[in-house]
Scaffold this motif. Structure first.
Motif, PDB file in Angstrom:
ATOM      1  N   CYS A  71     112.032  57.872  75.693  1.00 16.33           N
ATOM      2  CA  CYS A  71     110.092  57.870  75.066  1.00 16.33           C
ATOM      3  C   CYS A  71     109.970  57.960  73.726  1.00 16.33           C
ATOM      4  CB  CYS A  71     110.656  59.492  75.419  1.00 16.33           C
ATOM      5  SG  CYS A  71     111.701  60.349  73.483  1.00 16.33           S
ATOM      6  N   VAL A  72     111.191  56.994  72.841  1.00 12.47           N
ATOM      7  CA  VAL A  72     110.843  56.624  71.491  1.00 12.47           C
ATOM      8  C   VAL A  72     111.421  55.370  70.982  1.00 12.47           C
ATOM      9  CG1 VAL A  72     110.390  59.285  70.510  1.00 12.47           C
ATOM     10  CG2 VAL A  72     112.538  58.894  70.057  1.00 12.47           C
ATOM     11  N   THR A  73     112.357  54.863  72.203  1.00 11.61           N
ATOM     12  CA  THR A  73     112.869  53.809  71.236  1.00 11.61           C
ATOM     13  C   THR A  73     112.286  52.917  72.039  1.00 11.61           C
ATOM     14  OG1 THR A  73     115.489  55.370  71.948  1.00 11.61           O
ATOM     15  CG2 THR A  73     115.823  52.513  71.797  1.00 11.61           C
ATOM     16  N   PRO A  74     111.759  52.094  70.230  1.00 12.45           N
ATOM     17  CA  PRO A  74     111.627  50.616  71.309  1.00 12.45           C
ATOM     18  C   PRO A  74     112.021  50.126  71.602  1.00 12.45           C
ATOM     19  CG  PRO A  74     110.935  51.183  68.921  1.00 12.45           C
ATOM     20  CD  PRO A  74     111.728  52.089  69.141  1.00 12.45           C
ATOM     21  N   VAL A  75     111.113  48.676  72.955  1.00  9.95           N
ATOM     22  CA  VAL A  75     111.987  47.999  73.148  1.00  9.95           C
ATOM     23  C   VAL A  75     111.939  46.717  72.449  1.00  9.95           C
ATOM     24  CG1 VAL A  75     111.245  48.154  75.675  1.00  9.95           C
ATOM     25  CG2 VAL A  75     110.149  47.077  73.801  1.00  9.95           C
ATOM     26  N   ARG A  76     113.054  46.227  72.376  1.00 12.04           N
ATOM     27  CA  ARG A  76     113.236  45.146  71.867  1.00 12.04           C
ATOM     28  C   ARG A  76     114.151  43.440  72.247  1.00 12.04           C
ATOM     29  NH1 ARG A  76     116.091  48.720  68.284  1.00 12.04           N
ATOM     30  NH2 ARG A  76     115.281  48.722  66.628  1.00 12.04           N
ATOM     31  N   ASP A  77     113.481  42.129  71.398  1.00 12.65           N
ATOM     32  CA  ASP A  77     113.713  40.875  72.365  1.00 12.65           C
ATOM     33  C   ASP A  77     115.363  40.894  72.811  1.00 12.65           C
ATOM     34  OD1 ASP A  77     112.744  39.217  74.098  1.00 12.65           O
ATOM     35  OD2 ASP A  77     112.773  37.791  72.950  1.00 12.65           O
ATOM     36  N   GLY A  78     115.453  41.036  74.281  1.00 12.79           N
ATOM     37  CA  GLY A  78     116.588  41.218  75.153  1.00 12.79           C
ATOM     38  C   GLY A  78     117.572  41.648  75.275  1.00 12.79           C
ATOM     39  N   GLN A  79     116.977  43.288  75.017  1.00 11.66           N
ATOM     40  CA  GLN A  79     117.836  44.829  74.876  1.00 11.66           C
ATOM     41  C   GLN A  79     118.102  44.632  76.579  1.00 11.66           C
ATOM     42  OE1 GLN A  79     115.113  47.296  74.269  1.00 11.66           O
ATOM     43  NE2 GLN A  79     116.029  48.957  73.300  1.00 11.66           N
ATOM     44  N   VAL A  80     119.587  44.772  76.369  1.00 10.71           N
ATOM     45  CA  VAL A  80     119.807  45.421  77.991  1.00 10.71           C
ATOM     46  C   VAL A  80     120.115  46.668  77.872  1.00 10.71           C
ATOM     47  CG1 VAL A  80     122.007  44.929  79.489  1.00 10.71           C
ATOM     48  CG2 VAL A  80     120.932  43.327  78.049  1.00 10.71           C
ATOM     49  N   VAL A  81     118.667  47.869  78.916  1.00  9.69           N
ATOM     50  CA  VAL A  81     119.250  48.771  79.075  1.00  9.69           C
ATOM     51  C   VAL A  81     119.736  49.526  80.466  1.00  9.69           C
ATOM     52  CG1 VAL A  81     117.580  50.641  79.220  1.00  9.69           C
ATOM     53  CG2 VAL A  81     116.906  49.503  77.996  1.00  9.69           C
ATOM     54  N   HIS A  82     120.405  50.793  80.835  1.00 14.05           N
ATOM     55  CA  HIS A  82     120.861  50.851  81.600  1.00 14.05           C
ATOM     56  C   HIS A  82     120.533  51.924  81.829  1.00 14.05           C
ATOM     57  CE1 HIS A  82     123.642  47.297  82.472  1.00 14.05           C
ATOM     58  NE2 HIS A  82     123.968  47.710  81.665  1.00 14.05           N
ATOM     59  N   THR A  83     119.442  52.376  82.759  1.00 12.04           N
ATOM     60  CA  THR A  83     119.589  54.333  82.707  1.00 12.04           C
ATOM     61  C   THR A  83     120.035  54.428  83.975  1.00 12.04           C
ATOM     62  OG1 THR A  83     117.813  53.165  84.482  1.00 12.04           O
ATOM     63  CG2 THR A  83     116.374  53.262  82.731  1.00 12.04           C
ATOM     64  N   GLU A  84     120.980  54.177  84.415  1.00 13.16           N
ATOM     65  CA  GLU A  84     121.172  54.815  86.290  1.00 13.16           C
ATOM     66  C   GLU A  84     123.426  54.471  85.792  1.00 13.16           C
ATOM     67  OE1 GLU A  84     119.977  55.565  88.906  1.00 13.16           O
ATOM     68  OE2 GLU A  84     118.213  56.755  87.865  1.00 13.16           O
TER      69      GLU A  84
END
Lengths: 537, 430
Positions: A71-84
């Motif tokens: 909720c507070v971490t800004p997106v960065r170019d090339g970022q890889v996120v795993h929510t699950e």
């Protein structure tokens, strides 16, 4: 994603294997919601600041040493996120178990049950069985004043309510007292939420059953309620709401998001004025004839007789309308009046002495005009008369000797003598009224909650509403009734859909030109020309 | 009020003057070379000060051990917003009592350190956030500050240099969490002492959203000496990565507990056996918590080869923290000690983050149950699992701190837990 014609800088991130382009500065949670990935959260609310304290929205970001609060971490170019990812899911399961440690699990008697985020999240991702063997902490119940009741044991300490009072109402009437696991939401001693004007919203944003409405307490189960998008009829702000109904009765009003009008909020004034929609004393059939000769009949018959009466009437036509009627109702009325060579209509409407603004979203005000469609009525050439309490102004109408048409005004300040001298008196209303005693025709019409249509709010935003409850008996929308008469006078087929009645508005007032009923959607559109009318609405 | 114990192996740089009431006064401090560092600082300019501190390799003494000079160099160029130096004197870690003594005996040393620090980062206002229970300490510092103001060391145009630095004392209301740097800033601003989410870091947006540096009392107390004697001088003590001396607050079952200033890298067993006179009553050593309540517990074999510097203690599986060495002998009931520690954290949790708010209480309850002889072996797995859930998942590290002693004690003293759970056997009262 362009605003004000400027192209926004975007970045590309990968969320759960899906590449997505999002505006720079967005948070991971917002980016995920954009592609339909729901990250569980409590403390984050799109209308409030994010303290990142519920720790439920933690997601795995490649390269970061710890799980990150999305909720507070800004997106960065090339970022890889795993929510699950396994790590994220395991952590969420852990946090959910913490939430259940002291939760009373009183879902069977909790009003939030069925629309509770704790239920939803635990059902989706929680452990099957908790491991705690310890006794539960008990806070009990507290009356927060106004319409708000607090069940401390159900609270998840997201502090949305505290932040709403701080940031939106800007009257910090709620706070967290004590600390650690003893912390609890509280008011300042005896000073509760009774004086607040927007406190009902804390009940809406509470993700669990900690803050509940006294008015709604134990009245209905969430799963029995139907939700109908609508517009608050209690002032000219035109707040987007939902009618929550069960068994054709409105149980409560809830805000519906529209950033152009009310964001996520509505005022308590509007929220609590819905009981009238459930009034049982309704006119349910067309009534024809005066005094002892009055009889109930069907629409076909009533309209035939009325048509004959209208065609035979010699006197001038005078019209009393209502600013609570829809644009379609008023437009059809205006067209009919015109066809009968009548004068411009008048309407009365209550007007408060002052406005009540929500400081954190100042565009949202309980406006001075306590009717939803004063702007629409005035755009259609109708003139406001009478006092600010909605009375008076009808001396001429009362003793009018020609044709008198009343639409939607219950005329509570008038008696049986009203319209008694009229050559032909047509009263279109929803409720029995003393002032309809002298009417030759009493025609039952629906309320806004029973019909489709549009209102034009204080700034000329035309917004649609939908029927949430069925009309009683033979009551019909006024545009349909008046449209049938008009069609007969003009010798054509009548309109059968509200879109057709709406389509006529452009020919009556230039402001409505270019608006199409179907494209108004759920967010509405502004009338296309500067408003002619002056004033502070 | 004398100062109880000292030892010849001590290197007393910042503790010189402990026990000497004269050192509290301006004249006493000046007789010890006081305020020379400040003059030197004003000579070499802010960047000169930062260079000197960087050269010394001084690491933050509050617990994290971040290089102080590097921290100062994070401060941005002077912009629209004022810069602030906050001195963290909210010393409330169980087992820690070094800052109190530093302020009590050498208040001018701290004031001089604050002045130099403020000057280095371009701050015109420094706040010293004192723990609420430090009553006498606050009075001593307030008197010293008055003297320093009167003598022109603090305030406008310090020593004719044109530099203005004000120092304000602020007394906290008694919450451990206000010693966390962002919680401290919130508290100082008049809000609830809730730690803030980082980023933004204090150097970017700290106290009242202005660039802020927060230093521990001990760190700032070292600074005047670095200016007087040069940064390189400090490196003659300690190790390559942990240079200089450190105050060790030794408490627990040793014959001579107290504050000892020793070079970093000092062997732990030598500290216990020699400097502190050994374990009381000729008992055997059982466990050591080397860095205040919030670090993993060590057993005897961990201690034997442990050297007391940041790297040495990390190698032994714990953390040097603020070097508060809590020594426990064989009579100690580990379960009870750990329960008491966790209960402390549970009481002091601010309550923002769910894992900490709920987790610390749950840990306490399980530990209490085990202590009462109603535990199960499954509880140990639950405790370890909770520890994992509470580590690295919250805004600040209080949650991690509460979990550390639990996990490490189960790892190292599992037998003692099992004896209590299976047979109700309890180690003697302690």
């Amino acid at each position: 994603m362009a605003e004000n014609g400027q192209t926004q800088e975007t970045v590309t991130v990968t969320i759960d294997g899906r590449e997505v382009e999002v505006p720079k500065g967005a948070t991971i949670l917002e980016a995920a919601e954009g592609i339909g990935t729901r990250v569980p959260h409590y403390c984050y609310h799109p209308g409030l600041s994010a303290p990142a304290q519920c720790r439920l929205c933690l997601v795995e970001v490649e390269g970061a040493p710890k799980l990150q609060p999305s909720c507070v971490t800004p997106v960065r170019d090339g970022q890889v996120v795993h929510t699950e990812s396994e790590k994220a899911l395991q952590m969420r399961q852990g946090v959910l178990e913490f939430y259940l440690l002291n939760h009373p699990l009183d879902c069977p008697i909790c009003d939030q049950s069925g629309e509770c985020k704790l239920q939803d999240y635990v059902f989706a991702e929680g452990r099957k069985h908790g491991r705690s063997r310890e006794p539960k902490r008990v806070f009990g119940r507290d009356d927060f004043g106004g319409d708000v009741l607090f069940y401390g044991d159900r609270c998840v300490m997201c502090t949305r309510c505290v932040r709403f009072m701080d940031e939106m109402e800007q009257e910090p009437l709620l706070t967290v007292v004590e600390r650690g696991s003893r912390s609890v939401i509280d008011t300042f001693f005896d000073r509760g939420l009774a004086d607040a004007s927007f406190a009902g919203n804390v009940v809406d944003i509470c993700p669990v059953g900690a803050l509940v409405s006294k008015d709604f307490l134990h009245k209905a189960r969430a799963w029995d309620l139907d939700h109908t998008p609508s517009i608050c009829p209690n002032c000219s702000q035109g707040c987007n709401i939902e009618l929550h109904t069960r068994d054709d009765l409105v149980q409560r009003l809830k805000p519906r998001e529209n950033q152009d009008v009310n964001a996520h909020w509505i005022c308590d004034y509007g929220r609590h004025r819905y009981e009238w929609m459930n009034r049982g004393d309704r006119i349910e059939a067309p009534l024809v004839g005066r005094g002892g000769g009055r009889r109930a009949t069907g629409w076909q018959d009533a309209l035939e007789v009325l048509l004959a009466g209208l065609e035979g009437a010699a006197g001038p036509v005078r019209v009393v309308a209502s600013a609570s009627a829809s644009n379609e109702d008023l437009g059809t009325l205006a067209a009919l009046t015109h066809a009968l060579n009548g004068e411009g209509a008048v309407f009365r409407s209550p007007r408060a002495a002052d406005e009540v603004a929500l400081p954190g979203f100042p565009k949202l005000k309980r406006r001075r005009d306590l009717v939803p469609n004063r702007t629409g009525a005035e755009l259609l050439g109708m003139e406001r008369v009478g006092e600010d309490d909605g009375s008076g102004g009808l001396t001429e109408a009362r003793d009018h000797e020609g044709v008198l048409i009343v639409l939607g005004d219950e005329l509570p300040d008038q008696d049986g003598e009203f319209g008694a001298r009229a050559e032909l008196y047509v009263h279109l209303g929803s409720y029995p009224s003393a002032a309809a005693q002298a009417a030759d025709f009493v025609l039952p019409i629906t309320t806004f909650a029973e019909q489709e249509g549009t209102f034009t709010n204080f700034e000329g935003r035309v917004q649609r509403f939908w029927p949430g409850v069925r009309a009683p008996g033979a009551a019909r929308p006024a545009w349909l009734v008046l449209g049938a008469l008009l069609a007969r006078l003009e010798g054509r087929a009548p309109e059968t859909r509200p879109a057709e009645a709406f389509g006529r508005l452009g020919s009556l007032a230039a402001e409505f030109q270019g608006l199409a009923y179907e494209t108004l959607g759920t967010r509405g559109a502004l009338v296309n020309e500067p408003l002619r009318i002056a004033g502070d609405r | 009020m004398g100062y109880p114990y000292s030892h010849e192996k001590e290197v007393r740089l910042i503790s010189r003057g402990f026990g000497d009431p004269a050192a509290r006064t301006l004249d006493g401090w000046k007789a010890m070379g006081g305020y020379e560092g400040l003059e030197k600082a004003l000579e070499v300019g802010p960047s000169g000060v930062i260079d000197e501190v960087k050269a010394s390799g001084l690491r933050g003494r509050g617990g994290a051990g971040f290089p102080a000079g590097v921290k100062w160099s994070f401060m941005p160029e002077k912009g629209e917003r004022p810069h602030y130096l906050l001195c963290n004197a909210d010393e409330s870690e169980p087992g820690t009592f070094k800052d109190r003594e530093l302020i009590r005996w050498l208040p001018h040393q701290l004031i001089e350190g604050c002045l130099i620090g403020s000057y280095a980062i371009g701050a015109e206002h420094c706040y010293i956030y004192l723990r609420g229970e430090f009553f006498e300490t606050t009075q001593v510092l307030a008197r010293a500050l008055e003297e320093a103001y009167a003598a022109g060391y603090v305030g406008e145009n310090i020593l004719g240099s044109g530099v203005t630095i004000d120092i304000t004392l602020h007394v906290g209301a008694g919450a451990y969490i206000c010693g966390e740097e962002t919680g401290l800033m919130n508290s100082l601003e008049g809000r609830r002492g809730l730690p803030r989410v980082k980023p933004p870091f204090p150097a970017a947006a700290g106290f009242f959203k202005s660039p802020t540096t927060i230093n521990n009392v001990e760190t700032l107390s070292v600074v005047p000496h670095l200016l007087t004697n040069g940064g390189e001088w400090y490196r003659q003590w300690g190790t390559e990565k942990s240079p200089g001396t450190k105050l060790f607050c030794v408490s627990g079952h040793v014959r001579k507990p107290g504050n000892y200033e020793l070079p970093l890298g000092f062997p732990m067993m030598e500290l216990i056996e020699d400097v502190c006179g050994g374990i009381r009553d000729g008992n055997e050593l059982k466990a050591v918590i080397p860095g205040g309540a919030s670090v993993p517990i060590m057993n005897v074999s961990d201690c034997l080869e442990c050297s007391l510097d940041y790297e040495g203690v990390a190698k032994a599986g714990s953390m040097l923290g603020c070097a508060s060495v809590i020594v426990m002998d064989e009579t100690t009931d580990i379960v009870k000690q750990v329960r008491r520690l966790v209960q402390f954290f549970s009481h002091e949790s601010c309550g923002q983050c769910t894992p900490c708010r709920e987790g610390t209480t749950w840990l306490t309850r399980i530990l209490s149950r085990i202590e009462d002889g109603r535990g199960t072996e499954q509880d140990l797995d639950t405790l370890l699992d909770l520890g994992e859930q509470m580590t690295g998942t919250t805004i600040c590290v209080l949650s991690d701190s509460a979990a550390a002693p639990v996990a490490s004690s189960i790892q190292k003293f599992r037998d003692e837990y099992l004896a209590l759970i299976r047979r109700g056997e309890r180690v003697g009262a302690a």
